[in-house]
Design an enzyme around this catalytic site. Structure first.
Site, PDB file in Angstrom:
ATOM      1  N   GLY A  15       0.840  -1.199   0.000  1.00 54.97           N
ATOM      2  CA  GLY A  15       0.000   0.000   0.000  1.00 54.97           C
ATOM      3  C   GLY A  15       0.868   1.240   0.000  1.00 54.97           C
ATOM      4  N   ALA A  16       1.955   1.161  -0.762  1.00 59.01           N
ATOM      5  CA  ALA A  16       3.044   2.143  -0.658  1.00 59.01           C
ATOM      6  C   ALA A  16       2.876   3.351  -1.565  1.00 59.01           C
ATOM      7  CB  ALA A  16       4.378   1.450  -0.983  1.00 59.01           C
ATOM      8  N   ARG A  18       0.625   5.704  -1.772  1.00 62.32           N
ATOM      9  CA  ARG A  18       0.094   6.982  -1.257  1.00 62.32           C
ATOM     10  C   ARG A  18      -0.182   6.843   0.241  1.00 62.32           C
ATOM     11  NH1 ARG A  18      -6.248   6.895  -3.423  1.00 62.32           N
ATOM     12  NH2 ARG A  18      -7.007   5.600  -1.715  1.00 62.32           N
ATOM     13  N   VAL A  66      -1.981  -7.592  -3.135  1.00 58.77           N
ATOM     14  CA  VAL A  66      -1.426  -8.318  -1.983  1.00 58.77           C
ATOM     15  C   VAL A  66      -2.222  -9.591  -1.662  1.00 58.77           C
ATOM     16  CG1 VAL A  66      -0.394  -6.298  -0.855  1.00 58.77           C
ATOM     17  CG2 VAL A  66      -2.748  -6.967  -0.285  1.00 58.77           C
ATOM     18  N   ASN A  92       0.855  -2.760   5.111  1.00 56.23           N
ATOM     19  CA  ASN A  92       0.022  -1.565   5.269  1.00 56.23           C
ATOM     20  C   ASN A  92      -1.187  -1.527   4.330  1.00 56.23           C
ATOM     21  OD1 ASN A  92      -0.408   1.511   5.822  1.00 56.23           O
ATOM     22  ND2 ASN A  92      -0.050   1.364   3.614  1.00 56.23           N
ATOM     23  N   SER A 144      -6.107  -1.288  12.949  1.00 53.22           N
ATOM     24  CA  SER A 144      -6.918  -0.076  13.100  1.00 53.22           C
ATOM     25  C   SER A 144      -7.536  -0.080  14.486  1.00 53.22           C
ATOM     26  CB  SER A 144      -8.034  -0.054  12.055  1.00 53.22           C
ATOM     27  OG  SER A 144      -8.973   0.960  12.365  1.00 53.22           O
ATOM     28  N   TYR A 161     -14.605  -4.735   8.003  1.00 54.55           N
ATOM     29  CA  TYR A 161     -13.277  -4.127   8.149  1.00 54.55           C
ATOM     30  C   TYR A 161     -12.751  -4.364   9.567  1.00 54.55           C
ATOM     31  CZ  TYR A 161      -9.895  -0.172   8.331  1.00 54.55           C
ATOM     32  OH  TYR A 161      -8.792   0.621   8.484  1.00 54.55           O
ATOM     33  N   ALA A 163     -13.522  -6.749  11.539  1.00 53.04           N
ATOM     34  CA  ALA A 163     -13.183  -8.172  11.676  1.00 53.04           C
ATOM     35  C   ALA A 163     -11.818  -8.467  11.064  1.00 53.04           C
ATOM     36  CB  ALA A 163     -14.256  -9.024  11.005  1.00 53.04           C
ATOM     37  N   LYS A 165      -9.358  -6.354  10.538  1.00 55.91           N
ATOM     38  CA  LYS A 165      -8.296  -5.683  11.294  1.00 55.91           C
ATOM     39  C   LYS A 165      -8.074  -6.349  12.657  1.00 55.91           C
ATOM     40  CE  LYS A 165      -7.047  -2.459   8.379  1.00 55.91           C
ATOM     41  NZ  LYS A 165      -5.697  -2.476   7.768  1.00 55.91           N
TER      42      LYS A 165
HETATM   43  N1  LIG Z   1      -6.538   6.648   7.322  1.00 54.69           N
HETATM   44  C1  LIG Z   1      -6.977   6.225   8.490  1.00 54.69           C
HETATM   45  O1  LIG Z   1      -7.644   6.979   9.253  1.00 54.69           O
HETATM   46  C2  LIG Z   1      -6.699   4.809   8.925  1.00 54.69           C
HETATM   47  C3  LIG Z   1      -7.121   4.441  10.214  1.00 54.69           C
HETATM   48  C4  LIG Z   1      -6.882   3.135  10.643  1.00 54.69           C
HETATM   49  C5  LIG Z   1      -6.215   2.237   9.829  1.00 54.69           C
HETATM   50  N2  LIG Z   1      -5.809   2.620   8.581  1.00 54.69           N
HETATM   51  C6  LIG Z   1      -5.128   1.622   7.767  1.00 54.69           C
HETATM   52  O2  LIG Z   1      -3.895   2.138   7.314  1.00 54.69           O
HETATM   53  C7  LIG Z   1      -3.576   1.564   6.050  1.00 54.69           C
HETATM   54  C8  LIG Z   1      -3.284   2.660   5.029  1.00 54.69           C
HETATM   55  O3  LIG Z   1      -4.447   3.480   4.946  1.00 54.69           O
HETATM   56  P1  LIG Z   1      -4.474   4.860   4.143  1.00 54.69           P
HETATM   57  O4  LIG Z   1      -5.387   5.745   4.900  1.00 54.69           O
HETATM   58  O5  LIG Z   1      -3.088   5.316   3.819  1.00 54.69           O
HETATM   59  O6  LIG Z   1      -5.247   4.372   2.833  1.00 54.69           O
HETATM   60  P2  LIG Z   1      -5.106   4.806   1.276  1.00 54.69           P
HETATM   61  O7  LIG Z   1      -6.356   4.330   0.634  1.00 54.69           O
HETATM   62  O8  LIG Z   1      -4.745   6.242   1.156  1.00 54.69           O
HETATM   63  O9  LIG Z   1      -3.857   3.933   0.790  1.00 54.69           O
HETATM   64  C9  LIG Z   1      -3.955   2.539   0.727  1.00 54.69           C
HETATM   65  C10 LIG Z   1      -3.050   2.041  -0.373  1.00 54.69           C
HETATM   66  O10 LIG Z   1      -3.207   0.605  -0.425  1.00 54.69           O
HETATM   67  C11 LIG Z   1      -3.292   0.223  -1.783  1.00 54.69           C
HETATM   68  N3  LIG Z   1      -4.028  -1.027  -1.931  1.00 54.69           N
HETATM   69  C12 LIG Z   1      -5.352  -1.217  -1.772  1.00 54.69           C
HETATM   70  N4  LIG Z   1      -5.663  -2.498  -2.053  1.00 54.69           N
HETATM   71  C13 LIG Z   1      -4.506  -3.118  -2.393  1.00 54.69           C
HETATM   72  C14 LIG Z   1      -4.193  -4.427  -2.799  1.00 54.69           C
HETATM   73  N5  LIG Z   1      -5.146  -5.375  -2.913  1.00 54.69           N
HETATM   74  N6  LIG Z   1      -2.907  -4.735  -3.074  1.00 54.69           N
HETATM   75  C15 LIG Z   1      -1.940  -3.786  -2.981  1.00 54.69           C
HETATM   76  N7  LIG Z   1      -2.178  -2.523  -2.599  1.00 54.69           N
HETATM   77  C16 LIG Z   1      -3.451  -2.189  -2.315  1.00 54.69           C
HETATM   78  C17 LIG Z   1      -4.032   1.382  -2.460  1.00 54.69           C
HETATM   79  O11 LIG Z   1      -3.825   1.369  -3.870  1.00 54.69           O
HETATM   80  C18 LIG Z   1      -3.426   2.585  -1.758  1.00 54.69           C
HETATM   81  O12 LIG Z   1      -2.274   3.060  -2.413  1.00 54.69           O
HETATM   82  C19 LIG Z   1      -4.766   0.677   5.669  1.00 54.69           C
HETATM   83  O13 LIG Z   1      -4.500  -0.665   6.029  1.00 54.69           O
HETATM   84  C20 LIG Z   1      -5.885   1.235   6.508  1.00 54.69           C
HETATM   85  O14 LIG Z   1      -6.893   0.276   6.773  1.00 54.69           O
HETATM   86  C21 LIG Z   1      -6.038   3.886   8.118  1.00 54.69           C
END
Ligand SMILES: NC(=O)c1ccc[n+]([C@@H]2O[C@H](COP(=O)([O-])OP(=O)(O)OC[C@H]3O[C@@H](n4cnc5c(N)ncnc54)[C@H](O)[C@@H]3O)[C@@H](O)[C@H]2O)c1
Length: 253
Positions: A15-16, A18, A66, A92, A144, A161, A163, A165
């Site tokens: 998830g690198a 962005r 992934v 991530n 999360s 989600y 579940a 996490k």
């Molecule tokens: N933003 C928040 O408030 C928050 C809170 C709790 C947990 N999280 C967790 O943190 C992590 C990152 O979240 P974020 O806010 O940066 O999200 P985001 O949507 O900005 O970035 C997620 C990235 O993961 C990639 N991705 C999605 N599905 C994929 C797959 N099947 N294979 C490979 N890459 C994939 C996307 O293309 C994207 O670049 C996630 O696991 C999210 O659940 C975020």
């Protein structure tokens, strides 16, 4: 910088492209890692890789899902072929799911588990043999706060989600024991972090959410990345199987 210099440290971040993942990549690059950036093939991934390369950093794009076990095995092998080792794995990648039980389909349930939980398993399975073989490694899994709270009415994601996490926390604790003492496995529970994933919610309820956070601000991707960097680089390290809440105190109890 390429090849497998003996002092080169290597990290993989999923998830690198962005958000939190990209912030983790930046932190790890500044700490001297070469970083393989795994994400769905997209212009966003291409742009992030290009930008980091123009800044002089060593990054390796890994385009794909992934949730695809075979592909992840191939991607891990390609990182090992290029660098000879993997020191840090940051799981991530994640997606949200806003539907409740009455609306969600079987396919949507399967997808959220596949990306958010099986994706973590896939990468742990792919990197653990190399980490054990080289005598050390760190795995950092992104869960999360929702894993513990069950989310809330206004949360971006609902029960499926939560579940997935929560599964990440069980996986983290189980693997911390199984892979000790060679590999440290820890998890992070972000609270409200402003990224593309949460942008709509933040636009609609920014001030209301901010007021529920004792530190009185919404988190940034770097608030999470700095903790990833800490878990990846702290030396000595006496932490494994731990879950760090990074939420500005929102869920202190
Ligand atoms: N933003 C928040 O408030 C928050 C809170 C709790 C947990 N999280 C967790 O943190 C992590 C990152 O979240 P974020 O806010 O940066 O999200 P985001 O949507 O900005 O970035 C997620 C990235 O993961 C990639 N991705 C999605 N599905 C994929 C797959 N099947 N294979 C490979 N890459 C994939 C996307 O293309 C994207 O670049 C996630 O696991 C999210 O659940 C975020």
């Amino acid at each position: 910088m390429s090849g497998s210099g003996s002092d080169l440290k290597v990290a993989v971040v999923t998830g690198a492209a962005r958000g939190i993942g990209l912030a983790c990549v930046r932190r790890l690059l500044k700490s001297g890692f070469a970083v393989a950036m795994a994400d769905l093939g997209s212009p966003t991934l291409d742009q992030s890789v290009s930008l980091l390369r123009t800044e002089g950093y060593e990054v390796m794009p890994l385009a794909g899902d992934v949730g695809d076990f075979g592909l992840v095995q191939q991607q891990a092998a390609s990182v090992l072929e290029r660098y000879g080792r993997i020191d840090v794995m940051v799981n991530n990648a994640g997606i949200s799911q806003a539907k409740g039980l009455l609306d969600i389909t079987e396919g949507e349930w399967d997808r959220i588990l596949t990306v958010n939980l099986k994706g973590v398993f896939n990468w742990c399975k792919a990197v653990a043999p190399a980490m054990l073989g080289q005598g050390g490694g760190r795995i950092i899994n992104m869960s999360s706060i929702s894993a513990v709270t069950g989310g809330s009415a206004e949360a971006v994601s609902k029960f499926s989600y939560c579940a997935a996490k929560a599964g990440v926390l069980g996986l983290t604790r189980g693997l911390a024991k199984e892979l000790a003492p060679t590999i440290m496995v820890n998890a992070i529970c972000p609270g409200a972090i402003r990224t593309d994933l949460t942008e709509q919610l933040m636009l609609a309820r920014y001030e209301q959410i901010r007021q529920t956070i004792p530190l009185k601000r919404i988190g940034t991707p770097d608030d999470i990345a700095v903790v990833v960097e800490f878990l990846a680089t702290m030396d000595p390290c006496f932490i494994t199987g731990e879950v760090l809440d990074v939420d500005g105190g929102q869920w202190v109890n």
